[in-house]
Scaffold this motif. Structure first.
Motif, PDB file in Angstrom:
ATOM      1  N   ALA A  58      -6.990  21.623 -15.895  1.00 59.23           N
ATOM      2  CA  ALA A  58      -5.839  21.112 -16.247  1.00 59.23           C
ATOM      3  C   ALA A  58      -5.026  21.072 -16.558  1.00 59.23           C
ATOM      4  O   ALA A  58      -4.284  20.203 -17.894  1.00 59.23           O
ATOM      5  CB  ALA A  58      -5.281  22.566 -14.918  1.00 59.23           C
ATOM      6  N   ALA A  59      -5.471  19.532 -15.974  1.00 63.68           N
ATOM      7  CA  ALA A  59      -4.342  18.038 -16.544  1.00 63.68           C
ATOM      8  C   ALA A  59      -4.868  17.770 -17.772  1.00 63.68           C
ATOM      9  O   ALA A  59      -3.846  17.553 -18.581  1.00 63.68           O
ATOM     10  CB  ALA A  59      -4.243  16.829 -15.159  1.00 63.68           C
ATOM     11  N   GLU A  60      -5.896  17.525 -18.336  1.00 64.04           N
ATOM     12  CA  GLU A  60      -6.365  17.671 -19.723  1.00 64.04           C
ATOM     13  C   GLU A  60      -5.372  18.129 -20.614  1.00 64.04           C
ATOM     14  O   GLU A  60      -5.239  17.371 -21.489  1.00 64.04           O
ATOM     15  CB  GLU A  60      -8.000  17.451 -19.622  1.00 64.04           C
ATOM     16  CG  GLU A  60      -8.242  17.295 -21.228  1.00 64.04           C
ATOM     17  CD  GLU A  60      -9.964  16.844 -21.090  1.00 64.04           C
ATOM     18  OE1 GLU A  60     -10.776  16.827 -22.427  1.00 64.04           O
ATOM     19  OE2 GLU A  60     -11.047  16.690 -19.806  1.00 64.04           O
ATOM     20  N   GLN A  61      -5.428  19.551 -20.141  1.00 61.91           N
ATOM     21  CA  GLN A  61      -5.128  20.263 -21.490  1.00 61.91           C
ATOM     22  C   GLN A  61      -3.557  20.874 -21.185  1.00 61.91           C
ATOM     23  O   GLN A  61      -2.724  20.885 -22.511  1.00 61.91           O
ATOM     24  CB  GLN A  61      -5.978  22.426 -20.946  1.00 61.91           C
ATOM     25  CG  GLN A  61      -7.242  22.419 -21.005  1.00 61.91           C
ATOM     26  CD  GLN A  61      -7.708  23.331 -20.587  1.00 61.91           C
ATOM     27  OE1 GLN A  61      -6.639  24.289 -20.300  1.00 61.91           O
ATOM     28  NE2 GLN A  61      -8.613  23.649 -19.986  1.00 61.91           N
ATOM     29  N   ASN A  62      -2.893  20.166 -20.223  1.00 59.23           N
ATOM     30  CA  ASN A  62      -1.541  20.165 -19.852  1.00 59.23           C
ATOM     31  C   ASN A  62      -1.068  18.455 -20.181  1.00 59.23           C
ATOM     32  O   ASN A  62      -1.315  18.034 -18.570  1.00 59.23           O
ATOM     33  CB  ASN A  62      -1.417  21.264 -18.766  1.00 59.23           C
ATOM     34  CG  ASN A  62       0.021  21.124 -18.791  1.00 59.23           C
ATOM     35  OD1 ASN A  62       1.247  20.612 -19.483  1.00 59.23           O
ATOM     36  ND2 ASN A  62       0.701  21.574 -17.954  1.00 59.23           N
ATOM     37  N   PRO A  63      -0.666  17.759 -20.835  1.00 61.13           N
ATOM     38  CA  PRO A  63      -0.444  16.738 -20.283  1.00 61.13           C
ATOM     39  C   PRO A  63       1.026  16.076 -19.659  1.00 61.13           C
ATOM     40  O   PRO A  63       1.463  15.074 -19.544  1.00 61.13           O
ATOM     41  CB  PRO A  63       0.351  16.253 -22.266  1.00 61.13           C
ATOM     42  CG  PRO A  63       0.328  17.427 -23.000  1.00 61.13           C
ATOM     43  CD  PRO A  63      -0.596  18.364 -22.524  1.00 61.13           C
ATOM     44  N   HIS A  64       1.914  17.371 -19.118  1.00 64.94           N
ATOM     45  CA  HIS A  64       2.641  17.391 -18.461  1.00 64.94           C
ATOM     46  C   HIS A  64       2.650  17.465 -16.443  1.00 64.94           C
ATOM     47  O   HIS A  64       3.815  17.304 -16.297  1.00 64.94           O
ATOM     48  CB  HIS A  64       3.867  18.904 -19.003  1.00 64.94           C
ATOM     49  CG  HIS A  64       4.671  18.178 -20.364  1.00 64.94           C
ATOM     50  ND1 HIS A  64       4.999  17.370 -21.059  1.00 64.94           N
ATOM     51  CD2 HIS A  64       3.813  19.497 -21.809  1.00 64.94           C
ATOM     52  CE1 HIS A  64       5.168  17.208 -22.089  1.00 64.94           C
ATOM     53  NE2 HIS A  64       4.754  18.228 -22.465  1.00 64.94           N
ATOM     54  N   LEU A  65       1.254  18.755 -16.392  1.00 65.37           N
ATOM     55  CA  LEU A  65       0.723  17.791 -15.269  1.00 65.37           C
ATOM     56  C   LEU A  65       1.395  16.909 -14.857  1.00 65.37           C
ATOM     57  O   LEU A  65       0.113  16.226 -15.401  1.00 65.37           O
ATOM     58  CB  LEU A  65      -0.475  18.997 -15.137  1.00 65.37           C
ATOM     59  CG  LEU A  65      -0.600  19.443 -13.720  1.00 65.37           C
ATOM     60  CD1 LEU A  65       0.376  20.177 -13.174  1.00 65.37           C
ATOM     61  CD2 LEU A  65      -2.028  19.567 -13.779  1.00 65.37           C
ATOM     62  N   ARG A  66       1.550  17.561 -13.454  1.00 63.29           N
ATOM     63  CA  ARG A  66       1.503  15.786 -12.515  1.00 63.29           C
ATOM     64  C   ARG A  66       1.125  16.366 -11.287  1.00 63.29           C
ATOM     65  O   ARG A  66       1.350  17.429 -10.723  1.00 63.29           O
ATOM     66  CB  ARG A  66       2.653  15.137 -12.246  1.00 63.29           C
ATOM     67  CG  ARG A  66       3.722  14.810 -13.423  1.00 63.29           C
ATOM     68  CD  ARG A  66       4.615  13.161 -13.393  1.00 63.29           C
ATOM     69  NE  ARG A  66       3.925  12.825 -12.266  1.00 63.29           N
ATOM     70  CZ  ARG A  66       5.379  11.399 -11.539  1.00 63.29           C
ATOM     71  NH1 ARG A  66       6.386  12.419 -11.507  1.00 63.29           N
ATOM     72  NH2 ARG A  66       4.682  10.813 -11.005  1.00 63.29           N
ATOM     73  N   VAL A  67       0.579  15.187 -10.508  1.00 65.35           N
ATOM     74  CA  VAL A  67      -0.536  15.571  -8.577  1.00 65.35           C
ATOM     75  C   VAL A  67       0.209  14.622  -7.757  1.00 65.35           C
ATOM     76  O   VAL A  67      -0.107  13.592  -8.490  1.00 65.35           O
ATOM     77  CB  VAL A  67      -1.540  15.448  -9.578  1.00 65.35           C
ATOM     78  CG1 VAL A  67      -2.379  15.869  -8.172  1.00 65.35           C
ATOM     79  CG2 VAL A  67      -2.393  16.424 -10.284  1.00 65.35           C
TER      80      VAL A  67
END
Length: 213
Positions: A58-67
């Motif tokens: 999901a993070a690869e597909q969405n560069p705005h995702l933070r964890v």
């Protein structure tokens, strides 16, 4: 804000243009839960709370995702580099515009022969508390409590005592994926009755059920 409860431990919060997901584990509907998410909070490393490959995808597909996750998961999220942050106990930070406070620090004991791991509970916007796999009671008021209703590390009396200790006006279940309807009926009957005696209104949510907090 809109609150969605997925199967077992995963929940999603949507408020305007911001989305926060907590504990996207392997038992949950992750394509739906992670779709368009801006931030992910992880309480601990167990697979029912974290499907690592799905979150990384999901993070690869969405560069705005933070964890955010405990220190023990830092190496697992090395591919995210600057988009990963360690969540330690006693912190205050913002995740996708949501105010987050952290509590607890330790997973509940499963058995004396099984090592205890880190577990961080999250209070969101001074309102909703997700304890992960623990009964850590926040030191501040909670309006909506997510109750680990059943687990290999708990018994019914501990679940009830947790609800009584937090005294949130409303409570909903998480960590319910290992019980059938008969077991849920027994446990939730006790929690509903005794919780009400201490000012906490408990209600069962179906998978993917959404409500406004």
């Amino acid at each position: 804000m809109k609150f969605t409860k997925y199967t077992h431990a995963c929940v999603r919060l949507d408020d305007g243009g911001r989305t926060l997901v907590i504990d996207p584990g392997a038992f949950s509907e992750l394509d739906e839960a992670l779709d368009g998410a801006d931030a992910v909070l992880i309480t601990h490393e167990h697979v029912d709370h974290l499907d690592l490959n799905r979150v990384l995808s999901a993070a690869e597909q969405n560069p705005h995702l933070r964890v955010w996750a405990p220190q023990s998961l830092a190496d697992s999220f090395a591919p995210l580099q600057e988009r990963f942050a360690v969540a330690a106990v006693g912190e205050n930070f913002e995740a996708a515009g949501f105010a987050v406070q952290t509590f607890g620090g330790q997973h509940a004991v499963i058995h004396s022969s099984i090592p205890v791991i880190s577990n961080v509970g999250y209070l969101i916007d001074d309102h909703l508390y997700h304890p992960g796999d623990s009964f850590a009671v926040p030191t501040v008021p909670v309006q909506t409590l997510l109750v680990p209703i059943h687990a290999p590390w708990s018994k019914v009396s501990e679940v009830i005592d947790f609800v009584i200790a937090v005294r949130a006006p409303q409570a909903f279940q998480v960590h319910d994926g290992l019980l059938n309807e008969l077991g849920l009926g027994v446990v939730e009957g006790h929690v509903t009755r005794i919780g009400a005696e201490h000012g906490s209104s408990y209600r069962h949510l179906a998978p993917r059920e959404t409500l406004t907090l």
